[in-house]
Motif scaffolding. Structure first.
Motif, PDB file in Angstrom:
ATOM      1  N   CYS A   1     -35.157  27.564  15.270  1.00  0.00           N
ATOM      2  CA  CYS A   1     -36.592  27.585  14.974  1.00  0.00           C
ATOM      3  C   CYS A   1     -37.220  26.209  15.182  1.00  0.00           C
ATOM      4  O   CYS A   1     -38.352  26.091  15.681  1.00  0.00           O
ATOM      5  CB  CYS A   1     -36.832  28.075  13.550  1.00  0.00           C
ATOM      6  SG  CYS A   1     -36.428  29.822  13.322  1.00  0.00           S
ATOM      7  N   ARG A   2     -36.503  25.176  14.819  1.00  0.00           N
ATOM      8  CA  ARG A   2     -36.996  23.816  15.072  1.00  0.00           C
ATOM      9  C   ARG A   2     -37.085  23.547  16.570  1.00  0.00           C
ATOM     10  O   ARG A   2     -38.059  22.948  17.045  1.00  0.00           O
ATOM     11  CB  ARG A   2     -36.076  22.810  14.386  1.00  0.00           C
ATOM     12  CG  ARG A   2     -36.183  22.842  12.865  1.00  0.00           C
ATOM     13  CD  ARG A   2     -35.065  22.069  12.183  1.00  0.00           C
ATOM     14  NE  ARG A   2     -35.383  21.836  10.777  1.00  0.00           N
ATOM     15  CZ  ARG A   2     -34.494  21.407   9.878  1.00  0.00           C
ATOM     16  NH1 ARG A   2     -33.237  21.174  10.239  1.00  0.00           N
ATOM     17  NH2 ARG A   2     -34.879  21.204   8.627  1.00  0.00           N
ATOM     18  N   ALA A   3     -36.082  23.998  17.308  1.00  0.00           N
ATOM     19  CA  ALA A   3     -36.105  23.823  18.765  1.00  0.00           C
ATOM     20  C   ALA A   3     -37.264  24.581  19.396  1.00  0.00           C
ATOM     21  O   ALA A   3     -37.857  24.124  20.383  1.00  0.00           O
ATOM     22  CB  ALA A   3     -34.774  24.293  19.367  1.00  0.00           C
ATOM     23  N   ALA A   4     -37.604  25.737  18.844  1.00  0.00           N
ATOM     24  CA  ALA A   4     -38.738  26.503  19.367  1.00  0.00           C
ATOM     25  C   ALA A   4     -40.038  25.730  19.235  1.00  0.00           C
ATOM     26  O   ALA A   4     -40.865  25.705  20.158  1.00  0.00           O
ATOM     27  CB  ALA A   4     -38.842  27.843  18.645  1.00  0.00           C
ATOM     28  N   VAL A   5     -40.243  25.071  18.094  1.00  0.00           N
ATOM     29  CA  VAL A   5     -41.473  24.296  17.900  1.00  0.00           C
ATOM     30  C   VAL A   5     -41.476  23.081  18.827  1.00  0.00           C
ATOM     31  O   VAL A   5     -42.525  22.715  19.385  1.00  0.00           O
ATOM     32  CB  VAL A   5     -41.627  23.891  16.428  1.00  0.00           C
ATOM     33  CG1 VAL A   5     -42.809  22.945  16.243  1.00  0.00           C
ATOM     34  CG2 VAL A   5     -41.817  25.139  15.558  1.00  0.00           C
ATOM     35  N   ALA A   6     -40.328  22.450  19.023  1.00  0.00           N
ATOM     36  CA  ALA A   6     -40.259  21.338  19.975  1.00  0.00           C
ATOM     37  C   ALA A   6     -40.600  21.821  21.381  1.00  0.00           C
ATOM     38  O   ALA A   6     -41.278  21.118  22.149  1.00  0.00           O
ATOM     39  CB  ALA A   6     -38.865  20.712  19.945  1.00  0.00           C
ATOM     40  N   TRP A   7     -40.141  23.023  21.732  1.00  0.00           N
ATOM     41  CA  TRP A   7     -40.493  23.609  23.042  1.00  0.00           C
ATOM     42  C   TRP A   7     -42.009  23.804  23.139  1.00  0.00           C
ATOM     43  O   TRP A   7     -42.614  23.497  24.182  1.00  0.00           O
ATOM     44  CB  TRP A   7     -39.777  24.942  23.228  1.00  0.00           C
ATOM     45  CG  TRP A   7     -39.996  25.597  24.562  1.00  0.00           C
ATOM     46  CD1 TRP A   7     -39.194  25.530  25.657  1.00  0.00           C
ATOM     47  CD2 TRP A   7     -41.119  26.410  24.947  1.00  0.00           C
ATOM     48  NE1 TRP A   7     -39.725  26.240  26.691  1.00  0.00           N
ATOM     49  CE2 TRP A   7     -40.920  26.793  26.290  1.00  0.00           C
ATOM     50  CE3 TRP A   7     -42.272  26.838  24.289  1.00  0.00           C
ATOM     51  CZ2 TRP A   7     -41.826  27.588  26.986  1.00  0.00           C
ATOM     52  CZ3 TRP A   7     -43.181  27.630  24.980  1.00  0.00           C
ATOM     53  CH2 TRP A   7     -42.959  28.000  26.312  1.00  0.00           C
TER      54      TRP A   7
ATOM     55  N   ALA B   1     -48.213  27.818   6.858  1.00  0.00           N
ATOM     56  CA  ALA B   1     -48.537  28.881   5.908  1.00  0.00           C
ATOM     57  C   ALA B   1     -47.287  29.714   5.691  1.00  0.00           C
ATOM     58  O   ALA B   1     -46.811  30.382   6.605  1.00  0.00           O
ATOM     59  CB  ALA B   1     -49.684  29.748   6.428  1.00  0.00           C
ATOM     60  N   GLY B   2     -46.753  29.666   4.480  1.00  0.00           N
ATOM     61  CA  GLY B   2     -45.605  30.483   4.113  1.00  0.00           C
ATOM     62  C   GLY B   2     -46.069  31.675   3.297  1.00  0.00           C
ATOM     63  O   GLY B   2     -46.683  31.504   2.238  1.00  0.00           O
ATOM     64  N   LEU B   3     -45.814  32.875   3.777  1.00  0.00           N
ATOM     65  CA  LEU B   3     -46.287  34.101   3.136  1.00  0.00           C
ATOM     66  C   LEU B   3     -45.099  34.827   2.514  1.00  0.00           C
ATOM     67  O   LEU B   3     -44.175  35.224   3.221  1.00  0.00           O
ATOM     68  CB  LEU B   3     -46.977  35.000   4.165  1.00  0.00           C
ATOM     69  CG  LEU B   3     -48.002  34.312   5.070  1.00  0.00           C
ATOM     70  CD1 LEU B   3     -48.582  35.295   6.065  1.00  0.00           C
ATOM     71  CD2 LEU B   3     -49.087  33.638   4.246  1.00  0.00           C
ATOM     72  N   SER B   4     -45.123  34.992   1.204  1.00  0.00           N
ATOM     73  CA  SER B   4     -44.024  35.649   0.486  1.00  0.00           C
ATOM     74  C   SER B   4     -42.695  35.014   0.869  1.00  0.00           C
ATOM     75  O   SER B   4     -41.721  35.702   1.171  1.00  0.00           O
ATOM     76  CB  SER B   4     -43.998  37.148   0.786  1.00  0.00           C
ATOM     77  OG  SER B   4     -45.220  37.745   0.448  1.00  0.00           O
ATOM     78  N   GLY B   5     -42.655  33.703   0.847  1.00  0.00           N
ATOM     79  CA  GLY B   5     -41.498  32.982   1.351  1.00  0.00           C
ATOM     80  C   GLY B   5     -40.379  32.809   0.346  1.00  0.00           C
ATOM     81  O   GLY B   5     -40.526  33.031  -0.857  1.00  0.00           O
ATOM     82  N   LEU B   6     -39.232  32.383   0.870  1.00  0.00           N
ATOM     83  CA  LEU B   6     -38.010  32.143   0.100  1.00  0.00           C
ATOM     84  C   LEU B   6     -37.613  30.686   0.301  1.00  0.00           C
ATOM     85  O   LEU B   6     -37.246  30.303   1.410  1.00  0.00           O
ATOM     86  CB  LEU B   6     -36.902  33.081   0.578  1.00  0.00           C
ATOM     87  CG  LEU B   6     -37.244  34.562   0.421  1.00  0.00           C
ATOM     88  CD1 LEU B   6     -36.555  35.384   1.490  1.00  0.00           C
ATOM     89  CD2 LEU B   6     -36.871  35.030  -0.971  1.00  0.00           C
ATOM     90  N   TYR B   7     -37.700  29.906  -0.740  1.00  0.00           N
ATOM     91  CA  TYR B   7     -37.532  28.465  -0.599  1.00  0.00           C
ATOM     92  C   TYR B   7     -36.352  27.909  -1.382  1.00  0.00           C
ATOM     93  O   TYR B   7     -36.008  26.742  -1.233  1.00  0.00           O
ATOM     94  CB  TYR B   7     -38.831  27.778  -1.035  1.00  0.00           C
ATOM     95  CG  TYR B   7     -40.044  28.410  -0.393  1.00  0.00           C
ATOM     96  CD1 TYR B   7     -40.257  28.290   0.985  1.00  0.00           C
ATOM     97  CD2 TYR B   7     -40.950  29.178  -1.130  1.00  0.00           C
ATOM     98  CE1 TYR B   7     -41.345  28.894   1.598  1.00  0.00           C
ATOM     99  CE2 TYR B   7     -42.044  29.779  -0.531  1.00  0.00           C
ATOM    100  CZ  TYR B   7     -42.235  29.636   0.834  1.00  0.00           C
ATOM    101  OH  TYR B   7     -43.317  30.248   1.439  1.00  0.00           O
TER     102      TYR B   7
ATOM    103  N   LEU C   1     -38.317  29.648   6.903  1.00  0.00           N
ATOM    104  CA  LEU C   1     -38.045  28.928   8.147  1.00  0.00           C
ATOM    105  C   LEU C   1     -39.164  27.965   8.516  1.00  0.00           C
ATOM    106  O   LEU C   1     -38.898  26.883   9.036  1.00  0.00           O
ATOM    107  CB  LEU C   1     -37.781  29.937   9.269  1.00  0.00           C
ATOM    108  CG  LEU C   1     -36.465  30.719   9.082  1.00  0.00           C
ATOM    109  CD1 LEU C   1     -36.403  31.908  10.029  1.00  0.00           C
ATOM    110  CD2 LEU C   1     -35.256  29.813   9.264  1.00  0.00           C
ATOM    111  N   ILE C   2     -40.414  28.320   8.225  1.00  0.00           N
ATOM    112  CA  ILE C   2     -41.484  27.358   8.558  1.00  0.00           C
ATOM    113  C   ILE C   2     -41.452  26.166   7.604  1.00  0.00           C
ATOM    114  O   ILE C   2     -41.822  25.053   7.983  1.00  0.00           O
ATOM    115  CB  ILE C   2     -42.881  28.016   8.619  1.00  0.00           C
ATOM    116  CG1 ILE C   2     -43.367  28.503   7.258  1.00  0.00           C
ATOM    117  CG2 ILE C   2     -42.896  29.117   9.667  1.00  0.00           C
ATOM    118  CD1 ILE C   2     -44.307  27.529   6.557  1.00  0.00           C
ATOM    119  N   ALA C   3     -40.990  26.373   6.364  1.00  0.00           N
ATOM    120  CA  ALA C   3     -40.821  25.230   5.471  1.00  0.00           C
ATOM    121  C   ALA C   3     -39.718  24.307   5.989  1.00  0.00           C
ATOM    122  O   ALA C   3     -39.852  23.072   5.957  1.00  0.00           O
ATOM    123  CB  ALA C   3     -40.512  25.704   4.055  1.00  0.00           C
TER     124      ALA C   3
END
Length: 288
Positions: free
Chosen positions: A125-131, A180-186, A157-159
């Protein structure tokens, strides 16, 4: 008497807290609705599908270009499914909220557990944002205005993305302007202790390593944490826990409880550009 495994929960009670499909009687209908709305979005909106951002077959994304000539803000959406289910194709509908605001939208896939472990899933997921940062201009996006959002496991994952040391991915600090984290798990410790770990296979160390509540808060940016008012106590605790843990950082943090919404209905707000959640995320993007 049952043995308590986390806070005041025994294993059976903790399983119930995180079994959203059982808690929401019409959850299957919501999943069908997401798929239908997403298929319609792909038919009606310009898009580039299954673009590779890495070598693994799971490392693909769908791009919904900005409606204007750009450069426009980019919203990167990460889907949920408890890290082992669902697909980006179930969430194409989120592009409607962001396209209406003039933004480009990127919906990310990642390899599902158990094909990979949690550490690799987060790395993807981090690599996707770098892309996205490297290629934003190719779809009318502005690499200086990248924002992220995600639902359920996608909120986790966005956190994790927002807590990235970007130099490891060849990108500058502060790549992500808002999230924006919606109903997230942290906090993944209760996940490790409930039925989900039968698939996820998290150790105590891996759960802590991948828990945003134990990571240093980002030094800049904005974060909206949304949770449905009808969700269970653990989802509200998860949201509060991250808000508390990251309140000492340099970012602006907002918690938003959405009246009348449960775990499945909350994300469907993004199919409607006029919905309160859609407007709140767009306003945050504009201010970031």
């Amino acid at each position: 008497m049952s043995r308590l495994v986390f806070l005041g929960y025994d294993r059976e009670a903790l399983d119930r807290e995180y079994d959203n499909r059982r808690k929401v009687a019409d959850s299957a209908a919501w999943l069908d609705r997401w798929a239908r709305d997403s298929a319609r979005a792909r038919q009606e909106l310009p898009c580039r599908l299954d673009v590779a951002y890495g070598p693994h077959p799971g490392e693909t994304l769908d791009v919904f270009p900005a409606p204007g000539p750009g450069p426009a803000p980019v919203q990167v959406f990460v889907h949920g499914g408890y890290w082992h289910r669902l697909d980006k194709s179930d969430f194409s509908f989120v592009a409607r909220a962001f396209r209406a605001a003039g933004a480009a939208t990127v919906v990310v896939n990642y390899a599902l557990i158990p094909a990979v472990d949690m550490d690799e899933l987060v790395r993807q997921c981090r690599a996707a944002v770098a892309w996205v940062w490297r290629h934003a201009a190719s779809f009318g996006g502005d690499p200086a205005r990248i924002h992220v959002s995600g639902h359920s496991a996608g909120g986790h994952l966005i956190a994790m993305v927002m807590a990235t040391e970007w130099e490891r991915f060849g990108a500058p600090p502060g790549v992500v302007r808002s999230g924006a984290g919606l109903s997230g798990l942290y906090d993944l410790e209760p996940i490790r202790l409930c039925y989900l770990n039968d698939v996820l296979g998290l150790t105590a160390e891996a759960a802590r390593r991948a828990s945003p509540v134990h990571l240093p808060p980002p030094a800049r940016g904005r974060l909206l944490l949304g949770v449905g008012a009808l969700e269970g106590a653990e989802y509200h605790r998860q949201t509060r826990a991250l808000a508390d843990a990251w309140s000492t950082g340099g970012m602006e943090l907002t918690v938003m409880e959405l009246a009348g919404h449960h775990h499945f209905s909350i994300v469907s707000e993004l199919a409607d550009p006029t919905a309160g959640l859609s407007r709140a995320i767009v306003e945050m993007m504009d201010a970031a």
